[in-house]
Design a protein around this motif. Structure first.
Motif, PDB file in Angstrom:
ATOM      1  N   THR A 158      -1.189   1.379   5.492  1.00  0.00           N
ATOM      2  CA  THR A 158      -0.671   2.860   5.362  1.00  0.00           C
ATOM      3  C   THR A 158      -1.361   3.410   6.344  1.00  0.00           C
ATOM      4  O   THR A 158      -2.706   3.464   6.394  1.00  0.00           O
ATOM      5  CB  THR A 158      -0.609   3.100   3.681  1.00  0.00           C
ATOM      6  OG1 THR A 158      -0.156   4.616   3.929  1.00  0.00           O
ATOM      7  CG2 THR A 158      -2.024   3.162   3.292  1.00  0.00           C
ATOM      8  N   GLU A 165       0.860  -1.192  -0.008  1.00  0.00           N
ATOM      9  CA  GLU A 165      -0.038   0.093   0.000  1.00  0.00           C
ATOM     10  C   GLU A 165       0.895   1.365  -0.151  1.00  0.00           C
ATOM     11  O   GLU A 165       2.009   1.164   0.618  1.00  0.00           O
ATOM     12  CB  GLU A 165      -0.839  -0.001   1.171  1.00  0.00           C
ATOM     13  CG  GLU A 165      -1.794  -1.131   1.328  1.00  0.00           C
ATOM     14  CD  GLU A 165      -1.491  -2.241   2.325  1.00  0.00           C
ATOM     15  OE1 GLU A 165      -2.255  -2.894   3.080  1.00  0.00           O
ATOM     16  OE2 GLU A 165      -0.144  -2.169   2.501  1.00  0.00           O
ATOM     17  N   SER A 166       0.372   2.391  -0.625  1.00  0.00           N
ATOM     18  CA  SER A 166       0.903   3.701  -0.559  1.00  0.00           C
ATOM     19  C   SER A 166      -0.097   4.694  -0.521  1.00  0.00           C
ATOM     20  O   SER A 166      -1.299   4.375  -0.739  1.00  0.00           O
ATOM     21  CB  SER A 166       1.897   3.875  -1.560  1.00  0.00           C
ATOM     22  OG  SER A 166       1.344   3.793  -2.814  1.00  0.00           O
TER      23      SER A 166
END
Length: 124
Positions: free
Chosen positions: A118, A6-7
């Motif tokens: 995240t 994830e980002s």
């Protein structure tokens, strides 16, 4: 086995927007549904949104309906979560997950692979 990264998390003021991304590898991405879940401090992980393998079906938690949009790009092996009109109660660690099947499942038991999460923090 699937790997998910994830980002896109961060700190945003109430009313603002963020877009989370989740890149997948290790399985045929277009064959399984994807979901987003979140966990706030002291609370259990909860369902946020899900999308079917083709992208034709989506499901949302009532708390985010009308504000969040889940989408996917099977050519890029990526699922997105567009979050608008963010509220302080949206503050949590957000996780993407790869489904066991092609459906847009709402229960965590329907997912077999999870990202590392995240952090999303919404200030008032």
């Amino acid at each position: 086995q699937v790997q998910l990264v994830e980002s896109g998390g961060g700190l945003v003021q109430a009313g603002g927007s963020l877009r989370l991304s989740c890149a997948a590898s290790g399985r045929t991405f277009s064959s399984y549904g994807m979901g987003w879940f979140r966990q706030a401090p002291g609370k259990e992980r909860e369902f946020v949104a899900a999308i079917s393998s083709s992208g034709s079906t989506t499901n949302y938690a009532d708390s985010v309906k009308g504000r969040f949009t889940i989408s996917r790009d099977n050519a890029k092996n990526t699922v997105y979560l567009q979050m608008n009109s963010l509220k302080p109660e949206d503050t949590a660690v957000y996780y993407c997950a790869a489904g066991l099947f092609g459906a847009a499942l709402t229960r965590s038991s329907g997912y077999l692979g999870w990202g590392q999460g995240t952090q999303v923090t919404v200030s008032s």
